[in-house]
Design an enzyme around this catalytic site. Structure first.
Site, PDB file in Angstrom:
ATOM      1  CE1 TYR A  76     -29.116 -53.461 -50.255  1.00 32.24           C
ATOM      2  CE2 TYR A  76     -31.366 -52.389 -50.690  1.00 32.24           C
ATOM      3  CZ  TYR A  76     -29.877 -52.510 -51.042  1.00 32.24           C
ATOM      4  OH  TYR A  76     -29.197 -51.740 -51.932  1.00 32.24           O
ATOM      5  NE  ARG A  79     -27.639 -58.000 -52.404  1.00 34.59           N
ATOM      6  CZ  ARG A  79     -26.705 -56.901 -52.591  1.00 34.59           C
ATOM      7  NH1 ARG A  79     -27.095 -55.695 -52.854  1.00 34.59           N
ATOM      8  NH2 ARG A  79     -25.398 -57.096 -52.936  1.00 34.59           N
ATOM      9  CG  HIS A 132     -20.606 -50.087 -53.102  1.00 35.47           C
ATOM     10  ND1 HIS A 132     -20.708 -50.862 -54.438  1.00 35.47           N
ATOM     11  CD2 HIS A 132     -19.840 -48.800 -53.441  1.00 35.47           C
ATOM     12  CE1 HIS A 132     -20.130 -50.114 -55.558  1.00 35.47           C
ATOM     13  NE2 HIS A 132     -19.800 -49.097 -55.055  1.00 35.47           N
ATOM     14  CB  CYS A 140     -31.214 -42.845 -38.492  1.00 35.66           C
ATOM     15  SG  CYS A 140     -32.743 -41.877 -38.497  1.00 35.66           S
ATOM     16  CB  CYS A 144     -30.999 -39.134 -36.226  1.00 35.60           C
ATOM     17  SG  CYS A 144     -30.963 -40.482 -35.589  1.00 35.60           S
ATOM     18  CB  CYS A 245     -34.424 -44.541 -36.180  1.00 35.88           C
ATOM     19  SG  CYS A 245     -32.839 -43.675 -35.380  1.00 35.88           S
ATOM     20  CB  CYS A 248     -34.436 -39.749 -34.537  1.00 34.98           C
ATOM     21  SG  CYS A 248     -34.926 -40.634 -35.635  1.00 34.98           S
TER      22      CYS A 248
END
Length: 350
Positions: A76, A79, A132, A140, A144, A245, A248
């Site tokens: 990703y 991308r 999408h 997260c 959370c 994250c 959390c």
């Protein structure tokens, strides 16, 4: 951005479409990867659904994330960079102008590249539904509730910097250089089956062995070739090196996109369902998609049931799903076709 391919449209068909468009109020556009292909972003079909010899359907999946979030983030991150380097093409701008002139226009987009938003279609206007997700939104992975929108930072962490992709992947070092005929998804399925058979108390999940990762016996071979060393089932990236994250602090951040095997967002689907429950739909545009992925594949038929006439804009006839006699079918480059079929109607200014 690649140069648009010239189109050779039937003037009678174009004239008929423009006349209907002029009189249309409620317009639904179903958008796929072919819309962004002229901007230089590859479609799954053009890459044979492979990324660095990995099956994209396995990398971009919950199973891929459980087995190797580092590999998923590498995919990703690449991308995200490709999308940032690309520019909106004339097809994106044509749709933005259509949205400005036709307030009853709504785009249902399968694209996560953000090009339509960069062309000027406001994602908060109600005229764009991202089915999408968005490459530049993070959330997260533990649920959370933390969401980071429009995050264009690159790299997100040092290990995801461009050029640092690691080669320690499943199958590295296999004798003779032949890749194993197994995958992370296969291991996931085997583990799930064993867990069900043995029960949670007796089941022990462990790393694959050399035998597990060996290629299957080829026709005419007497033995199975086993690598000297056990191949790694991961990218070599440790979880501690990836984005966590900040709320959390217990789970990784993940791209806020829909992976293969996941359901579309409930809030988006509720909005889409409402679109097809309202009054008559005048026109349905199907642009750059083969309409093979559900539930998106059913949107065109839902629009027909609300009275919509359908216009297809795709590169090839194979991507046009069950057209009817009164449909418009425009084959070719969306970056050429969309401005061409809209401009004379007055939606666009030349």
């Amino acid at each position: 951005m690649s140069q648009p391919t010239p189109s050779n449209l039937d003037p009678t068909s174009v004239s008929s479409f423009r006349k209907h468009l002029t009189n249309s109020t409620r317009i639904i556009a179903i958008l796929g990867a072919g819309l962004s292909a002229p901007s230089g972003l590859p479609t799954f079909r053009s890459t044979n659904a492979l990324w660095h010899n990995h099956d994209v359907f396995l990398v971009a999946s919950p199973a891929g994330w459980r087995r190797d979030p580092g590999l998923v983030w590498q995919f990703y991150s690449e991308r995200r960079r490709d999308a940032r380097r690309a520019s909106p093409n004339p097809a994106h701008y044509a749709l933005v102008e259509l949205a400005k002139r036709k307030k009853g226009f709504v785009a249902l987009s399968q694209n996560v590249d953000g090009l339509l938003q960069r062309a000027g279609l406001d994602g908060n206007s109600g005229q764009l539904k991202l089915l999408h997700g968005n490459l530049f939104d993070l959330s997260c992975a533990g649920g959370c509730g933390y969401v980071d929108r429009d995050n264009f930072v690159d790299p997100l962490c040092d290990v995801l910097a461009e050029g640092r992709t690691r080669a320690n992947v499943l199958g590295a070092g296999v004798q003779g250089g032949r890749p194993p005929k197994v995958s992370a998804l296969l291991f996931e399925g085997i583990a799930a089956k064993n867990r069900k058979i043995l029960g949670e108390e007796k089941f022990a999940d462990g790393a694959p062995t050399a035998g597990d990762a060996a290629p299957l016996r080829e026709l005419g071979e007497d033995v199975v070739r086993v690598p000297d060393a056990v191949p790694e089932l991961h990218s070599g990236i440790e979880k501690e090196e990836l984005p966590w994250c900040p709320r959390c602090k217990e789970h990784l951040l993940r791209p806020r996109v829909v992976w293969f095997g996941e359901s579309l967002p409930e809030d988006i689907m509720a909005d889409v369902d409402a679109l097809f429950e309202e009054d008559k739909i005048d026109l349905c545009l199907v642009i750059g998609t083969s309409s093979k992925v559900w539930p998106t594949a059913g949107f065109c038929d839902q629009a027909r049931k609300r009275g919509a006439k359908v216009a297809w804009v795709n590169m090839g006839a194979d991507d046009v799903k069950s057209p009817r006699q009164d449909d418009w079918v425009f084959l070719g480059d969306a970056a050429v076709i969309l401005p061409q079929i809209l401009v004379a109607e007055g939606v666009l200014q030349t």
